[in-house]
Structures are given as structure tokens and as C-alpha cells.
Design an enzyme around this catalytic site. Structure first.
Site, PDB file in Angstrom:
ATOM      1  N   GLU A 265     -10.742  18.140  20.901  1.00  0.00           N
ATOM      2  CA  GLU A 265     -10.647  16.789  21.440  1.00  0.00           C
ATOM      3  C   GLU A 265      -9.698  16.037  20.533  1.00  0.00           C
ATOM      4  OE1 GLU A 265     -14.373  14.654  21.745  1.00  0.00           O
ATOM      5  OE2 GLU A 265     -13.125  12.874  21.556  1.00  0.00           O
ATOM      6  N   CYS A 302     -12.919   7.700  20.073  1.00  0.00           N
ATOM      7  CA  CYS A 302     -11.987   8.417  20.951  1.00  0.00           C
ATOM      8  C   CYS A 302     -11.875   7.734  22.309  1.00  0.00           C
ATOM      9  CB  CYS A 302     -12.431   9.861  21.098  1.00  0.00           C
ATOM     10  SG  CYS A 302     -14.185  10.064  20.944  1.00  0.00           S
TER      11      CYS A 302
HETATM   12  P1  NAP Z   1      -7.285  15.531  11.440  1.00  0.00           P
HETATM   13  O1  NAP Z   1      -6.253  15.206  10.436  1.00  0.00           O
HETATM   14  O2  NAP Z   1      -6.834  16.256  12.642  1.00  0.00           O
HETATM   15  O3  NAP Z   1      -8.415  16.384  10.691  1.00  0.00           O
HETATM   16  C1  NAP Z   1      -9.514  16.948  11.391  1.00  0.00           C
HETATM   17  C2  NAP Z   1      -9.881  18.273  10.779  1.00  0.00           C
HETATM   18  O4  NAP Z   1      -8.871  19.238  11.076  1.00  0.00           O
HETATM   19  C3  NAP Z   1      -9.978  18.242   9.262  1.00  0.00           C
HETATM   20  O5  NAP Z   1     -11.010  19.112   8.868  1.00  0.00           O
HETATM   21  C4  NAP Z   1      -8.636  18.740   8.804  1.00  0.00           C
HETATM   22  O6  NAP Z   1      -8.674  19.334   7.543  1.00  0.00           O
HETATM   23  C5  NAP Z   1      -8.329  19.764   9.876  1.00  0.00           C
HETATM   24  N1  NAP Z   1      -6.885  19.935  10.095  1.00  0.00           N
HETATM   25  C6  NAP Z   1      -5.972  18.943  10.249  1.00  0.00           C
HETATM   26  N2  NAP Z   1      -4.759  19.478  10.465  1.00  0.00           N
HETATM   27  C7  NAP Z   1      -4.902  20.819  10.416  1.00  0.00           C
HETATM   28  C8  NAP Z   1      -3.996  21.912  10.552  1.00  0.00           C
HETATM   29  N3  NAP Z   1      -2.698  21.723  10.765  1.00  0.00           N
HETATM   30  N4  NAP Z   1      -4.485  23.155  10.464  1.00  0.00           N
HETATM   31  C9  NAP Z   1      -5.806  23.354  10.263  1.00  0.00           C
HETATM   32  N5  NAP Z   1      -6.696  22.373  10.108  1.00  0.00           N
HETATM   33  C10 NAP Z   1      -6.261  21.107  10.195  1.00  0.00           C
HETATM   34  O7  NAP Z   1      -8.045  14.248  11.932  1.00  0.00           O
HETATM   35  P2  NAP Z   1      -8.729  13.044  11.127  1.00  0.00           P
HETATM   36  O8  NAP Z   1      -8.689  13.274   9.660  1.00  0.00           O
HETATM   37  O9  NAP Z   1     -10.041  12.844  11.732  1.00  0.00           O
HETATM   38  O10 NAP Z   1      -7.902  11.778  11.517  1.00  0.00           O
HETATM   39  C11 NAP Z   1      -6.515  11.728  11.534  1.00  0.00           C
HETATM   40  C12 NAP Z   1      -6.054  11.180  12.879  1.00  0.00           C
HETATM   41  O11 NAP Z   1      -6.677  11.905  13.935  1.00  0.00           O
HETATM   42  C13 NAP Z   1      -6.433   9.759  13.173  1.00  0.00           C
HETATM   43  O12 NAP Z   1      -5.562   8.842  12.600  1.00  0.00           O
HETATM   44  C14 NAP Z   1      -6.383   9.749  14.668  1.00  0.00           C
HETATM   45  O13 NAP Z   1      -5.071   9.566  15.114  1.00  0.00           O
HETATM   46  C15 NAP Z   1      -6.844  11.100  15.079  1.00  0.00           C
HETATM   47  N6  NAP Z   1      -8.252  11.166  15.542  1.00  0.00           N
HETATM   48  C16 NAP Z   1      -8.473  11.116  16.860  1.00  0.00           C
HETATM   49  C17 NAP Z   1      -9.763  11.201  17.332  1.00  0.00           C
HETATM   50  C18 NAP Z   1     -10.045  11.179  18.797  1.00  0.00           C
HETATM   51  O14 NAP Z   1     -11.172  11.419  19.151  1.00  0.00           O
HETATM   52  N7  NAP Z   1      -9.088  10.898  19.639  1.00  0.00           N
HETATM   53  C19 NAP Z   1     -10.830  11.342  16.462  1.00  0.00           C
HETATM   54  C20 NAP Z   1     -10.580  11.392  15.096  1.00  0.00           C
HETATM   55  C21 NAP Z   1      -9.261  11.317  14.659  1.00  0.00           C
HETATM   56  P3  NAP Z   1      -8.536  18.519   6.165  1.00  0.00           P
HETATM   57  O15 NAP Z   1      -9.911  18.453   5.666  1.00  0.00           O
HETATM   58  O16 NAP Z   1      -7.649  19.322   5.306  1.00  0.00           O
HETATM   59  O17 NAP Z   1      -7.971  17.187   6.473  1.00  0.00           O
END
Ligand code: NAP
Length: 512
Positions: A265, A302
Site C-alpha cells: 500500500e 493513507c
Molecule cells: P518508506 O520509506 O517506504 O519505509 C517503509 C518501510 O520500507 C521501512 O521499513 C523501510 O526501511 C522500507 N524500505 C523503504 N525503501 C526500501 C527499499 N528501497 N528497499 C527495501 N526496503 C525499503 O515509508 P515511510 O518511512 O513510512 O515514509 C516515507 C514516505 O512514505 C512518506 O513521506 C509518505 O510519502 C509515504 N507513506 C505513505 C503511506 C500511505 O499509506 N500512502 C503510509 C506511510 C508512508 P527503513 O527502515 O530502512 O526505512
């Protein structure tokens, strides 16, 4: 429970050997105890291998035992009480009432899935008895039911540290389906993750389940997360986070010798369509209600309404006035992390720098917060929106863009431009129904949930909810991550042909 900073590997507490990680309080910027040490790819292998060993015995457990297991995780979470409420607030800045609400929802989700397991109909048993005299060919006895996929990797979400994390909806539905779970904790709330993992691990032991039924890893997404999704023992993935992270993990899953499904998601701006009669009848109240939804959870939900398509008509100004006043009255609040706050500020600045966009209201700021989220409301024209794809990108936080659409007839073209969404909302009044009826088929193709005269935030967890949608809302729009149907993501059908009754699984033998 004292926090130790250790990983949970198949029932054992193990000190990681990777880099150090400490949580930060986004309200103050203070770092929190204890020091966590990240896991390594060796830990991934240990957890995934133990999950593979646990799979067969776990999936064969009596459904009654599995249901009791889920109920006891629910009991354990509820019993954490103040300890977890306080830790979640310190690691995420989420306000106390919302933390309590999320804890209750998480407990209820676990109980809901315990009920699903007890009920048993999730296996979808179907029976076609033999027709030996059928012409031209006899029909065999065919019986079908669904079986669990295997170990599931779950990525905890930053914005739902309980309901979409260690024992959240993905974990509850996977465990209910009969799948062991390996969680990659979100790096911004390791202490919350540890507390919840302690409860799940204790429940595994209390019900004499195989130790590999549950593990929790801390680690860098790019190293530990990628290794987990690539591990041959993992059979499916549940993820909530960024579009970049979700699509990267889908690519990893597809590049495996045996590709696996990833239910990610990711990004959704949840368009709200305002039709003329709704604006005329109650423009100001709709504006106020919209900002109440936008500012829920500091916009970090979200389902936050990041886009409004308002038909330019008498009443639109009332909407804008009501919304702008509510935005100006809104207080700044801590965002989930410094990283998310920086990304939000960048998105807001891009809108401010766009010559086709006007900022009509800004909420109060708060310099005392380390990661302050301020509300922003922007407007633009339909023409500019159609010209510039960047205006339809998610700005994760309490920012929204109102697009002035010249008339109802222009709505389909604007809606066509928008990518897949979790939700779409339509506000209508007397006489708007024919326009809404024309829009519904297009909305149905775009989104997972259509809301009328309400708001998309506040997702009810039950039988009929859908929390999913076409890409990029999710990587696989055929499913939901909330509600009882979420279990389907971790099941696949198997047919039994002419199998004697004595060998049939219980749910297939019992059907007349
Ligand atoms: P995220 O950066 O995507 O991180 C979520 C999880 O995925 C973390 O455990 C992260 O690890 C891991 N991850 C991130 N990039 C990866 C990659 N390239 N390969 C493998 N694993 C990876 O999301 P976030 O920290 O929750 O928030 C960042 C942004 O996500 C927000 O600013 C927002 O734009 C978006 N977001 C959207 C929603 C939604 O429901 N639409 C919800 C939450 C966030 P690490 O522990 O190393 O960071």
C-alpha cells in the site's frame, strides 16, 4: 516490560550485530533508550528458515488453537496498557487519544480474525459431486478450498505503529490464514515494535506453536528488507509505506527465481468531488468537515483527502471560506519523523513554487516542535491540473489542493488524469444525483472505496470494507489490507479430484 533492543528470532531474544539504531521523539528531537542493533542478512536467513520449518505444523494447527492464539495476542496487547500508549507517543508523536484508538483497533482486528478462523468459511470450500452419467463425459468429484501460501514478510508502517505494524492487520490476517510471519520493524518505532513482538512471542510459546511462527527483525530496508523479500522461504509480502519503497520491493519479488506476491500500500491522494448542489446547500460546512478530515493524524493517513475537485459554481466560495478559516485555526502538530517532515516541507514548497498554484490558507506553525506539521490549502485550475502531472502527486501530510473544475461535464477528463486511489468521495445535494450516477463507473475503475457525503479518513474494520485500490494506491488492486477479506491475500485455491472421503480435509468432507 524492559526494552532490551534485541531481535526476536523464532522465540529467542538475540542482540543484533549490525549498525546502531535509536528512536527519536519527533516532538522534542530527543533520542530514546535503548540502543538497538540492526539485524543482518544472516538473521534474515535464520528467521525465514525457521518460518519455513514452522509453516507445515502451524498451518495444520486446529483452527480453535489458532483462534485462541490470535485472541491471546489481543489480550496481551490490551494488557500492555499505559506502557505501549506512552512508548508509541514518544516514538511517533501521535496524540494520546489516537494512540488509544489505534490500540483498540489493533486488539479488535486480532479478535476479528480469531472469529474468521473459528467460522472457517474463509477457506471458501466448494463441492461439485461426481456425475458419472454426464454426457459426453462423466464429471469427477471436485472439491476446492483455499490453503495458506507460506511464510509472509510484513513491513511495519510508520503511520500506524500498531494497526499496520508488528501485530497489525497484515500480521493478523497472515497468522489467521495459517502463515508464519517475519516482521521487518519500521526503523522509527523500534521500542513499540519490541513491546508488541514480546506479546506475540509469548503467545506463540503459550500455545505450543512452532517457534518460527513469528520473528521480528530491525534493519535497513535496502539490506534486511530486500534480503527478506528475496529469501526463498518467503511466500508473500505485506507492506505499507512510500511508493519508492513499495515498488522497489515489488521489483525484488519479481526478480526472484520464484516470484511472489507483494501487497504494497503506497500512495493515494483520495480525491473529493464537490458537486454544485452540495456546495450551494452547505458549502461552508463541507469546507469545515473537509479540513477536519485533512488534519486528522496531521494528514499522515493513507486516506487523507489531498485533492478536491470542486465544480465552479455558487457555493464554491463558501466552501473555500469555510475551509480556509478552519485551516488558519488549525494548530501545528508533530509529524511522525524528521524524514517525513522534510519530505512534506519539500512537497509544500513545490506547490508554493508552482506559478499555477495559489496558497489560500496556512495553519499555525510551532517552532517548539522538532518536526512540526502545518496545514496548507492550495487552489489551481482544471486547465493547470491537466497540464502538470506533478500536481497529482501525494504530499504526505496535511496539505490539499482544490482544483476549480469549470462544470460537471469537465469532471471525467480531470478524474481520468488521476492514478489509482484508495478512496474517492462525492458530496452531492438535491439534483446532483444524475451527475454522480455518471461519475460512479469511472470512480469504480479508479478506487477501492467510494464515499458519499462523508470523509475518507476513519476506516471501519469489518466484513465489507475495502482498503486497497489500483496502482499506485496498492501494488495489487485485487485485494484489501483491512477487514476480513484481507485474509485472501495469503491463500490460494487447491482442488481435490476424486479424493476418497477418508483423505479429504475436514472442511471439504463436511460439505454435503
Ligand atoms: P518508506 O520509506 O517506504 O519505509 C517503509 C518501510 O520500507 C521501512 O521499513 C523501510 O526501511 C522500507 N524500505 C523503504 N525503501 C526500501 C527499499 N528501497 N528497499 C527495501 N526496503 C525499503 O515509508 P515511510 O518511512 O513510512 O515514509 C516515507 C514516505 O512514505 C512518506 O513521506 C509518505 O510519502 C509515504 N507513506 C505513505 C503511506 C500511505 O499509506 N500512502 C503510509 C506511510 C508512508 P527503513 O527502515 O530502512 O526505512
Amino acid at each position: 516490560m524492559d526494552l532490551t533492543g534485541e531481535l526476536f528470532l523464532a522465540g529467542e531474544r538475540v542482540r543484533g550485530t549490525g549498525a546502531e539504531l535509536r528512536a527519536t521523539d519527533p516532538r522534542t528531537g530527543d533520542t530514546l533508550e535503548p540502543v538497538y542493533r540492526l539485524g543482518t542478512t544472516d538473521d534474515v536467513d535464520r528467521a525465514a528458515t525457521a518460518a519455513a520449518q514452522a509453516f507445515r505444523p502451524y498451518r495444520r494447527t486446529d483452527p480453535k488453537v489458532r483462534a485462541e492464539f490470535l485472541d491471546s495476542i489481543a489480550d496481551g496487547l490490551a494488557a500492555l496498557g499505559e506502557e505501549i500508549v506512552e512508548r508509541v507517543q514518544r516514538e511517533t508523536g501521535i496524540a494520546e487519544p489516537r494512540v488509544r484508538g489505534e490500540l483498540a483497533r489493533t486488539v479488535n482486528q486480532l479478535r476479528l480474525f480469531a472469529g474468521v478462523v473459528r467460522d472457517g468459511s474463509y477457506t471458501g470450500a466448494r463441492v461439485e459431486t461426481a456425475l458419472p452419467d454426464r454426457k459426453p463425459l462423466p464429471r469427477p468429484d471436485l472439491r476446492q478450498h483455499k490453503v495458506p501460501l507460506g511464510p509472509v514478510a510484513v513491513f511495519g508502517a510508520s503511520n500506524f505503529p500498531l494497526a499496520f505494524s508488528v501485530a497489525g492487520g497484515d500480521t493478523a490476517s497472515a497468522l489467521a490464514a495459517g502463515c508464519p510471519v517475519v516482521v521487518k520493524a519500521h526503523s522509527s518505532h523500534p521500542g513499540t515494535s519490541e513491546l508488541v513482538a514480546g506479546v506475540v512471542t509469548a503467545a506463540v510459546a503459550a500455545h505450543d506453536l512452532p517457534a518460527g511462527t513469528f520473528s521480528l527483525l530491525y534493519g535497513e530496508g535496502r539490506e534486511v528488507g530486500t534480503a527478506l523479500v528475496a529469501h526463498p522461504a518467503i511466500a508473500a509480502v505485506g507492506f505499507t509505506g512510500s511508493r519508492a519503497g513499495g515498488t522497489a520491493l515489488v521489483a525484488v519479488a519479481n526478480a526472484r527465481p520464484r516470484p511472489i506476491p507483494v501487497y504494497a500500500e503506497m500512495s493515494s491522494i483520495n480525491p473529493v468531488v464537490l458537486l454544485p448542489a452540495a456546495l450551494r446547500e452547505r458549502g461552508r460546512a463541507v469546507g469545515e468537515g473537509f479540513v477536519a478530515s485533512l488534519t486528522t493524524g496531521v494528514g499522515q493517513l493513507c486516506t487523507s483527502p489531498g485533492l478536491v475537485l470542486a465544480v465552479d459554481s455558487p457555493g464554491l466560495q463558501d466552501f473555500l471560506d469555510g475551509a480556509a478559516a478552519a485551516v488558519r485555526a488549525s494548530a501545528a502538530a508533530p509529524m511522525l519523523s524528521a524524514g517525513i517532515c522534510t519530505a512534506y516541507d519539500r512537497g509544500v514548497q513545490a506547490l508554493r513554487d508552482n506559478p499555477a498554484v495559489e496558497e489560500i490558507a496556512t495553519g499555525a506553525d510551532d517552532d517548539s516542535l522538532a518536526a512540526a506539521g502545518t496545514t496548507h490549502l492550495f487552489t489551481t485550475t482544471a486547465e493547470a491540473f491537466l497540464r502538470d502531472d506533478s500536481l497529482a502527486e501525494e504530499v504526505f501530510g496535511a496539505s490539499s489542493l482544490v482544483v476549480r473544475v469549470p462544470g460537471p461535464e469537465a469532471l471525467p477528463e480531470v478524474l481520468d488524469r488521476i492514478e489509482g486511489q484508495l478512496t474517492a468521495t462525492v458530496h452531492l445535494g438535491a439534483g446532483d444525483e444524475p451527475t454522480a450516477a455518471d461519475l460512479l463507473p469511472a470512480l469504480e475503475e479508479k478506487v477501492g472505496r467510494i464515499v458519499v457525503n462523508g470523509w475518507p479518513t476513519g476506516v471501519d474494520v469489518g466484513e465489507a470494507i475495502v482498503h486497497g485500490g489500483p496502482f499506485p494506491a496498492t501494488s495489487d488492486g485485487r485485494s484489501t489490507s483491512v477487514g476480513t477479506l484481507a485474509i485472501e491475500r495469503f491463500l490460494r485455491p487447491v482442488a481435490y479430484q476424486d479424493v476418497p472421503a477418508s483423505l479429504l480435509p475436514a472442511d471439504l468432507g463436511q460439505v454435503p
